[in-house]
Motif scaffolding. Structure first.
Motif, short mmCIF file in Angstrom:
data_model
loop_
_atom_site.label_atom_id
_atom_site.label_comp_id
_atom_site.label_asym_id
_atom_site.label_seq_id
_atom_site.Cartn_x
_atom_site.Cartn_y
_atom_site.Cartn_z
N ASP A 1 -7.54 -1.23 -8.45
CA ASP A 1 -8.89 -0.86 -8.75
C ASP A 1 -8.62 0.70 -8.15
O ASP A 1 -10.12 2.10 -9.17
CB ASP A 1 -10.45 -1.62 -8.48
N ARG A 2 -8.26 1.00 -7.64
CA ARG A 2 -8.17 2.13 -7.24
C ARG A 2 -7.90 3.10 -7.44
O ARG A 2 -7.90 4.66 -7.60
CB ARG A 2 -8.10 2.31 -5.18
N HIS A 3 -6.88 2.39 -7.78
CA HIS A 3 -5.35 4.16 -8.71
C HIS A 3 -5.45 3.44 -10.86
O HIS A 3 -3.99 3.85 -10.66
CB HIS A 3 -3.94 3.16 -7.47
N ASN A 4 -6.02 2.15 -10.65
CA ASN A 4 -6.33 2.43 -11.66
C ASN A 4 -4.70 1.57 -12.27
O ASN A 4 -4.30 2.15 -13.89
CB ASN A 4 -6.55 3.58 -12.85
N ARG B 1 0.92 -1.26 -0.12
CA ARG B 1 -0.45 -0.13 0.05
C ARG B 1 0.90 1.63 -0.01
O ARG B 1 0.75 2.37 -0.25
CB ARG B 1 -0.99 0.02 1.00
N ALA C 1 -8.24 -5.02 -5.26
CA ALA C 1 -8.66 -4.02 -3.87
C ALA C 1 -7.35 -2.43 -4.41
O ALA C 1 -8.03 -0.79 -4.76
CB ALA C 1 -9.47 -3.24 -3.05
N LEU C 2 -6.31 -2.52 -4.52
CA LEU C 2 -5.70 -0.97 -4.56
C LEU C 2 -5.67 -0.43 -6.03
O LEU C 2 -5.36 0.75 -7.17
CB LEU C 2 -3.77 -1.39 -4.10
N ASP D 1 -0.92 6.58 -7.44
CA ASP D 1 -2.23 6.72 -8.96
C ASP D 1 -0.95 6.94 -10.29
O ASP D 1 -1.40 6.82 -11.29
CB ASP D 1 -2.67 7.87 -8.79
#
Length: 406
Positions: A214-217, A177, A211-212, A182
């Motif tokens: 997905d969150r940061h493309n 994490r 999930a990470l 981004d």
């Protein structure tokens, strides 16, 4: 007339990037091999998780010889029937919608990392180029993939390395994490580290990586070169976890010993790889594709996949019994028929010695680093071959202990 060759000729003629065993195998059948002197070996190494159907499997011989009698190669200016059928097999069996074929796991991972950067450049801009990988990982020997692999011993002599690659601690989501943001275009991870010591991922770790990303493309890449094609008891290891990657690399067992690799992905990501973006001369040739199609058809069955789970139990039960008698190992870990035995601290660094003793007793095993003895046999190895192999392994363990305690 064939020239007589010996193991000594390797040292005379071959670039010294390997240290092969003292014997030369010349013939195989099932999970047995014979060397130049006719000595028999039980094969628990499986060509480093490649020989999923053992040696000289009739279905593989039939597929190869039938295709060899038709045509071998045309190059990527043409397609062929075997490669199209193999692509459909992989698509039908996995999350994938598109496939790129190559010749090895390193090439599949190289293609995956290039795709991830291309996708990020096209969709978000060239600033989005960071790659997060993991310490003790292994992704291949090209400069890009050896940089992504988190083992400096394999990469430090080839600097400068490709930039913007960072390494988190495997199975430590806080470490990952801290690096994923981004500007990250890809996260590449093995669902179970093979060369890094046969270490399965924790389910929560892979779920949070998903999930990470997905969150940061970021593109989530699963390196299943060693864990794929039935090795873990599922067709691909991601199926154990309920976590679907964006891209998956597969090789090793896919060809059962014939060189082939593939990158699997969805239409969303494949769309950025247009004509001329990437390529390979031999990838997806009809010989490799015909053999891989036969291998995949045999392995992608309930009988074989459930059989892997049964064989895992044979291995772990016998290893537990041997370890009770000759306490060498702190832990036996892994999934399916990729199993690692972690040496106790007092025997640290001695895995290679145990593998050499095993060979003297007629058993081929692997190591995964200096402290782990690794097993990756054929997925269809017989119960008798397992029993005989472990009888020989037990003799090797006894000799090892007598040597270190005398």
């Amino acid at each position: 007339m064939n020239q007589s060759v010996t193991r000594g000729n390797f040292d005379d003629w071959m670039m010294p990037v390997y240290a092969p065993a003292a014997f030369i195998p010349v013939r195989g059948e099932g999970s047995r091999l014979w060397d130049q002197q006719g000595k028999e070996y039980i094969d628990f190494a499986g060509g480093i998780a490649v020989n999923a159907l053992g040696h000289a499997h009739p279905a593989m011989i039939k597929a190869l010889t039938e295709q060899a009698g038709k045509f071998w190669h045309t190059g990527n200016g043409y397609t062929n029937e075997p490669v199209l059928r193999l692509a459909k097999q992989l698509i039908d069996a996995t999350f994938a919608e598109k496939v790129f074929f190559c010749n090895s796991g390193a090439e599949a991972n190289e293609a995956a990392l290039k795709l991830a950067r291309k996708y990020a450049h096209d969709k978000f801009g060239t600033h989005k180029n960071g790659i997060v990988a993991f310490k003790n990982a292994f992704h291949g020997r090209t400069l890009f993939t050896v940089s992504a692999g988190g083992q400096p011993a394999y990469s430090q002599d080839f600097a400068p390395l490709p930039p913007q690659i960072q390494h988190a601690v495997y199975n430590d989501i806080d470490s990952a994490r801290a690096l994923i943001n981004d500007d990250t275009c890809a996260v590449i991870v093995e669902p179970m580290q093979g060369e890094g010591g046969v270490v399965p991922a924790a389910p929560a770790f892979l779920k949070e990586l998903r999930a990470l990303c997905d969150r940061h493309n970021a593109v989530l890449i699963f390196d299943e070169v060693q864990t794929g094609v039935g090795r873990t008891g599922e067709l691909y290891a991601y199926m154990h976890y309920g976590v679907t990657p964006d891209v998956l690399s597969t090789a090793k067992a896919l060809g059962g010993g014939f060189p082939i690799g593939a990158m699997l992905t969805t239409d969303k990501f494949a769309s950025v790889m247009v004509v001329g973006t990437h390529g390979t001369t031999y990838g997806g040739n009809p010989l490799a594709s015909a053999v891989a199609g036969a291998v995949f058809s045999l392995i992608n069955t309930h009988e074989v996949l459930n059989g892997v789970k049964q064989r895992h139990q044979w291995f772990t039960e016998r290893l537990s019994a041997i370890n009770a008698r000759y306490p060498l190992f702190d832990e036996v870990r892994g999934m399916g028929l990729l199993i690692g035995c972690v040496l106790k601290a007092e025997y640290a660094g001695k895995a290679k010695q145990i593998s050499q003793l095993a060979a003297e007793h007629g058993l081929m095993v692997l190591i995964a680093g200096a402290n782990v003895v690794r097993f990756a046999p054929a997925l269809i190895i017989s119960e008798e071959e397992v029993k005989t192999g472990f009888d020989r392994f037990e003799l090797a363990c006894a000799r090892f202990l007598s040597g270190v305690t005398s």
